[in-house]
Design an enzyme around this catalytic site. Structure first.
Site, PDB file in Angstrom:
ATOM      1  N   ALA A 103      24.382  65.820 -40.296  1.00 41.79           N
ATOM      2  CA  ALA A 103      23.292  65.348 -40.919  1.00 41.79           C
ATOM      3  C   ALA A 103      23.006  63.925 -40.660  1.00 41.79           C
ATOM      4  O   ALA A 103      24.232  63.003 -41.073  1.00 41.79           O
ATOM      5  CB  ALA A 103      22.965  65.583 -42.273  1.00 41.79           C
ATOM      6  N   LYS A 163      37.389  51.338 -56.901  1.00 39.18           N
ATOM      7  CA  LYS A 163      38.795  51.900 -56.785  1.00 39.18           C
ATOM      8  C   LYS A 163      39.624  51.962 -57.888  1.00 39.18           C
ATOM      9  O   LYS A 163      40.175  53.121 -57.926  1.00 39.18           O
ATOM     10  CB  LYS A 163      39.291  51.367 -55.235  1.00 39.18           C
ATOM     11  CG  LYS A 163      38.697  51.500 -54.192  1.00 39.18           C
ATOM     12  CD  LYS A 163      38.951  50.628 -52.976  1.00 39.18           C
ATOM     13  CE  LYS A 163      38.326  51.016 -51.819  1.00 39.18           C
ATOM     14  NZ  LYS A 163      38.489  50.008 -50.646  1.00 39.18           N
ATOM     15  N   GLY A 219      38.827  51.795 -41.578  1.00 38.78           N
ATOM     16  CA  GLY A 219      38.699  52.068 -40.415  1.00 38.78           C
ATOM     17  C   GLY A 219      38.494  53.552 -40.005  1.00 38.78           C
ATOM     18  O   GLY A 219      38.468  54.381 -40.752  1.00 38.78           O
ATOM     19  N   VAL A 265      39.849  55.952 -51.757  1.00 41.39           N
ATOM     20  CA  VAL A 265      40.673  54.930 -52.111  1.00 41.39           C
ATOM     21  C   VAL A 265      41.870  54.539 -51.184  1.00 41.39           C
ATOM     22  O   VAL A 265      42.406  55.500 -51.029  1.00 41.39           O
ATOM     23  CB  VAL A 265      41.268  55.175 -53.630  1.00 41.39           C
ATOM     24  CG1 VAL A 265      42.413  54.042 -54.015  1.00 41.39           C
ATOM     25  CG2 VAL A 265      40.252  55.339 -54.791  1.00 41.39           C
ATOM     26  N   GLU A 291      40.378  61.919 -51.143  1.00 42.74           N
ATOM     27  CA  GLU A 291      41.567  61.012 -51.002  1.00 42.74           C
ATOM     28  C   GLU A 291      40.832  59.729 -50.229  1.00 42.74           C
ATOM     29  O   GLU A 291      41.634  58.781 -50.359  1.00 42.74           O
ATOM     30  CB  GLU A 291      42.237  61.827 -49.943  1.00 42.74           C
ATOM     31  CG  GLU A 291      43.638  61.251 -49.698  1.00 42.74           C
ATOM     32  CD  GLU A 291      44.491  60.845 -50.897  1.00 42.74           C
ATOM     33  OE1 GLU A 291      45.129  61.608 -51.573  1.00 42.74           O
ATOM     34  OE2 GLU A 291      44.609  59.739 -51.117  1.00 42.74           O
TER      35      GLU A 291
END
Ligand code: HSE
Length: 433
Positions: free
Chosen positions: A49, A209, A306, A136, A133
């Protein structure tokens, strides 16, 4: 609830096709056979989407998988991967997916820090997985170690460098004596910092976080608003140079602590002793240092952002959620059973280093020491250096023993109006010693 099709394939819907989404799609398509063997069922990419079909995309993305109808996609999926970011429509789509019986994998820390509890409850009610997962510290496995590996231990403290942009900025300031603005421009040129770097430099990204880590570590709901947050915008080149003189480096830390009185989470720049493992975390890397009663100290290190690194963490959750569906099982849900007291930020206990510019005259040190004593802040060391740039004045660097945040704040306010005090130049907490 959608079920595996007759060939046993699981239908995966991807929401978002940015830097991370593209890498998740690439891995799903390129590693299809190997993933099938690992999961025990094929992972079929049902669709991706996106907001617009016209945006230019990486050649790895098959155009026929793109759709702008996220709701229809979600309703046919066994597992939904949300990597679109932002609060809405991500929250509403995840909620819709969970209610339709899909397991959800998300990398959306801001969403979890603000709306986590209601989403966890919906996942639990519909007996599906909600895993995060990648929310953070990017590629670093830290959610599952805290949630599963340390589930039988008592975590007492988490110290995290969880924002790569600010770590890069502070590292550049430290290594090359740069000022903050120059280092932020460097980070923008290299693609670490956004054109608007506010969420990173003001600490908001790290605070989200911290809320997630504290909730997991202490089995207690900690929301974004519960995290005391201070960014790096007031850190100067001089602060960095003085940190080095006292054997420290400045890092933006997310700190989650449990004391007998309760739990607290805060984000702020801190002086970290050069001997601490977090001091050597350079560039845009992340690291999370966990202290647990039985395990002792643990450190997790790696790339915090990244496309491919974040996609690695997303894929780990996706494979786990898929395996659970094959087995007809589900992973651990929210654990908020401890429900510990959340401490106000003024109750935080830490050590401080204060740098003052003062009149270099007899009696000044005694006056200043008296203010600390009256506020019940005990001094550990005092260093004085004559100011070459301002005759008649000296720098005074005062390090304290462990004190209450509110007592230190009172000390600073009482020092400012003293005639002998030219300026309170910086107040930094010392952590990790
Ligand atoms: N902007 C973040 C960082 C990555 O610099 O670490 C996403 O949370």
């Amino acid at each position: 609830m959608p079920t595996q099709d007759q060939q046993g394939a699981l239908q995966v819907a991807l929401l978002g096709c940015g830097v991370v989404g593209t890498q998740v799609a690439r891995i799903l398509l390129q590693e299809k056979d190997s993933l099938t063997r690992r999961v025990g069922a094929q992972l079929n990419v049902l669709g991706i989407a996106v907001r617009s079909l016209d945006t230019e995309r990486d050649a790895v993305i098959p155009r026929d998988l793109l759709t702008t109808d996220a709701h229809a996609l979600v309703e046919q999926a066994d597992i939904v991967v949300e990597v679109m970011g932002g609060i809405e429509p991500a929250r509403e789509l995840i909620d819709h997916a969970l209610r339709h019986g899909a397991s959800v994998v998300t990398a959306n820390k801001a969403l979890l820090a603000q709306h986590g509890p209601s989403l966890y409850e919906t996942a639990s009610h519909h007996e599906v997985d909600l895993s995060y997962e990648a929310a953070v510290a990017g590629a670093i496995p830290i959610i599952r170690p805290i949630r599963e590996s340390l589930a039988g231990d008592n975590i007492t403290r988490v110290l995290g460098i969880v924002n790569g942009t600010t770590n890069y900025v502070l590292d550049q300031m430290t290594r090359h004596n740069l000022d903050l603005d120059t280092a932020v421009r460097d980070a923008q040129r290299l693609g670490y910092a956004e054109a608007d770097p506010t969420a990173d430099v003001e600490g908001h990204d790290a605070a989200a976080k911290a809320a997630i880590l504290a909730s997991l570590a202490f089995h207690t709901r900690v929301a974004l608003d519960d995290v005391a947050c201070e960014g790096i915008t007031h850190v100067t080149a001089q602060d960095v140079a003085w940190a080095a003189r006292s054997g420290h480096v400045i890092k933006l830390l997310a700190i989650c602590e449990r004391t007998p009185a309760g739990v607290a989470a805060r984000v702020h720049p801190a002086l970290v002793p050069l001997s601490h493992p977090l001091a050597s975390v350079g560039d845009a890397f992340n690291a999370v240092f966990v202290e647990a009663e039985n395990a002792g100290p643990l450190m997790f290190y790696g790339q915090g952002a990244g496309g491919a690194p974040t996609a690695s963490a997303v894929m780990g959750d996706l494979v786990t959620a898929a395996r659970n569906r094959v087995l007809g099982a589900r992973g651990a849900g929210e654990s908020a059973a401890a429900n510990l007291t959340l401490l106000p930020s003024g109750e935080a206990l830490t050590r401080y280093q204060m740098r003052l510019s003062v009149l270099d005259q007899r009696g000044v040190l005694a006056q200043i020491a008296d203010v600390f004593a009256k506020h019940e802040v005990s001094i550990e060391t005092v260093t004085q250096a004559v100011r070459e740039d301002k005759p008649g004045y000296a720098y005074l660097v005062v390090a304290t023993h462990t004190s209450r945040e509110s007592a230190l704040a009172g000390t600073v306010e009482a020092l400012k109006p003293l005639a002998a005090v030219d300026e309170v130049m910086s107040v930094l907490r010392i952590e990790g010693s």
